[in-house]
Design an enzyme around this catalytic site. Structure first.
Site, PDB file in Angstrom:
ATOM      1  N   GLN A  71       0.823  -1.164   0.040  1.00  0.00           N
ATOM      2  CA  GLN A  71       0.008  -0.099  -0.143  1.00  0.00           C
ATOM      3  C   GLN A  71       0.818   1.141  -0.035  1.00  0.00           C
ATOM      4  OE1 GLN A  71      -2.813  -1.607   3.346  1.00  0.00           O
ATOM      5  NE2 GLN A  71      -4.202   0.091   2.128  1.00  0.00           N
ATOM      6  N   HIS A  72       0.154   2.306  -0.377  1.00  0.00           N
ATOM      7  CA  HIS A  72       0.862   3.780  -0.107  1.00  0.00           C
ATOM      8  C   HIS A  72       1.670   4.411  -1.255  1.00  0.00           C
ATOM      9  CE1 HIS A  72      -1.188   3.035   3.759  1.00  0.00           C
ATOM     10  NE2 HIS A  72      -0.317   2.286   4.070  1.00  0.00           N
ATOM     11  N   ASP A 238      -2.440  -4.732   0.239  1.00  0.00           N
ATOM     12  CA  ASP A 238      -1.947  -6.117   0.765  1.00  0.00           C
ATOM     13  C   ASP A 238      -2.849  -6.715   2.229  1.00  0.00           C
ATOM     14  OD1 ASP A 238      -0.848  -4.252   2.192  1.00  0.00           O
ATOM     15  OD2 ASP A 238       1.044  -4.925   2.112  1.00  0.00           O
TER      16      ASP A 238
END
EC number: 2.7.1.17
Length: 472
Positions: A71-72, A238
């Site tokens: 992520q991110h 995830d």
């Protein structure tokens, strides 16, 4: 039989799992490494994906594919669809100052008011990992690159886009084809988890202009097809994919012991924690996924085994041979600083040492109990957000140790279930791919060991919380 593929593009590697869509039986798989670092060009992920697909026997006979990813990570594309600069990953902390600025500005200098604004607007108080803070950093530190950004997406979005046949040279039509899902969008810092929509003015304020953002798909929507005809599912972040892979549903709390630790729940209501301990994410099945992350989990076990001069099997045997409570030893496991609570400069500490209790067995037991107590504090933060915890689903490499399972059953106050080990993120993506085919998530049952909740007969949690509170 119809086959589905689940892809896990994590920080460390890319894994491809191919399963029977109806039964979940594993057919074949592949894996390729990613380089270390906090700044990676997305082309590296694409090359690793091609390698892992080849190892897994290709996707030509696969009916549907889903990509789950770390992520991110900030992936910036120019007007032609080319990558502007290497992606800044979730673990790149150079934007910590930007996160503080965003909070300060929102509260007009009042940090508490700023945190309250962000929690209510997006569900998450800005930290360095979020995409928004990285865009803010880009504007202030690389203005020429910031000006070139025509679209911003996340690692799983970009890989799904490439699998659909897009890439550099795609132009406006390519950028319009970018898609994501609720779970990954909720980790950007510019998406309202509660309302299910982007807050584009927040992006424009940080980047300096409003870039194109991927269209947000529902859990069962398709992102398109590969050139070979495989259906592309929406994909996921995830942690949301791991929840699917572990079979977690409403009322389940997933506790993962990897290098770091995560505690997240499948919840019917969004979270908005202005303390910043709980990130208010969405899940991949239409619900919510409030999440707490700690820095110290299985790495504490690794450090203790090295100190004791034993392997992990002997470490587990030693920990099980000690009495619950480790004879009064209490370990606060902030070896690498800590994220929850937010104490980046903290160090670990061992308390209650006497000549009688300072033994290898008690030290091993204290290490296990300290990590589980840290995760118990994460669980407590979720409960304060109104999360219902009917059971704990214990996953990750560290969860396989008998001593960890025993301590979890004693310290968490909730029944503990330990599923058979697996690639939970890739399996969750494969399960989502099957759902995109059929319109419903299949019930792929995974063998599990159950541990009923027991009494904390060593008084461990109380001692731990008394000591940990002193760090504040």
């Amino acid at each position: 039989m119809a086959l589905v593929a689940g892809i896990d593009s994590s920080t460390q590697s890319c894994k491809v799992i191919i399963r029977d869509a109806g039964t979940g039986v594993l057919v074949r798989q592949g894996r390729a490494p990613h380089p270390e670092g906090t700044e990676v060009h997305p082309d590296v992920w694409w090359d690793a994906l091609q390698d892992a697909i080849a190892q897994a026997g290709g996707l030509d006979d696969v009916a549907a594919v889903s990509v789950a990813g770390q992520q991110h990570g900030m992936v910036c594309l120019d007007a032609d669809g080319a990558v502007v600069r290497p992606a800044l990953l979730w673990n790149d902390t150079r934007s910590a100052g930007a996160a503080a600025q965003l909070i300060d500005k929102a509260g007009n200098g009042d940090a508490a008011a700023g945190a309250r604004f962000w929690a209510q607007a997006t569900g998450t108080v800005p930290v360095a990992s979020l995409t928004l803070t990285k865009l803010h950093w880009l504007r202030d530190n690389e203005p020429e690159n910031a000006a070139r950004v025509a679209a911003v997406c996340l690692p799983h979005d970009w890989l799904s886009w490439r699998l659909a046949g897009y890439g550099p040279g795609s132009g406006t039509a390519g950028l319009d084809a970018l898609v994501t899902d609720r779970s990954d969008a909720s980790g950007t810092g510019y998406f309202s988890t509660a309302e299910g929509k982007y807050l584009p003015h927040l992006v424009a304020a940080s980047l300096g202009h409003a870039p194109a953002l991927p269209r947000v798909l529902g859990p069962l929507e398709a992102a398109g097809r590969t050139p070979a005809g495989s259906l592309l599912a929406a994909g996921a972040g995830d942690n949301a994919a791991a929840a699917l892979g572990a079979g977690a549903g409403l009322g389940d709390v997933v506790m993962s012991l990897g290098t770091s630790g995560t505690v997240f729940a499948v919840s019917g209501t969004p979270a908005a924690d202005e303390t910043g301990l709980v990130a208010g994410f969405a899940d991949a099945a239409g619900h919510y996924l409030p999440l707490v992350c700690t820095l110290n989990a299985a790495r504490v076990f690794d450090a203790t085994t090295e100190l004791l001069g034993v392997d992990l099997a002997e470490f587990n045997r030693l920990a099980m041979s000690a009495q619950p409570g480790a004879g009064g030893l209490t370990l606060v496991p902030y070896f690498d600083g800590e994220r929850t609570p937010n104490l980046p400069d903290a160090t670990g500490s061992l308390h209650g040492i006497t000549r009688a209790n300072y033994t290898p067995a008690n030290l091993a037991r204290a290490a296990v109990e300290g990590v589980v107590c840290s995760l118990a504090d994460g669980l407590a933060a979720l409960l304060q957000q109104g999360v219902e915890a009917k059971r704990i689903v214990l996953v990750g490499g560290g969860a396989q140790a008998e001593a960890v399972q025993d301590a979890a059953a004693r310290l968490l106050g909730v029944d503990v279930v330990v599923p058979q080990p697996g690639e939970y993120v890739a399996d969750g993506a494969a399960r989502q791919a099957a759902a995109a085919l059929t319109g419903t998530f299949p019930e792929w049952l995974r063998a599990a060991v159950e541990h009923p909740a027991q009494k904390d007969d060593g008084g461990v949690l109380g001692r731990y919380r008394d000591l940990a509170s002193r760090y504040a």
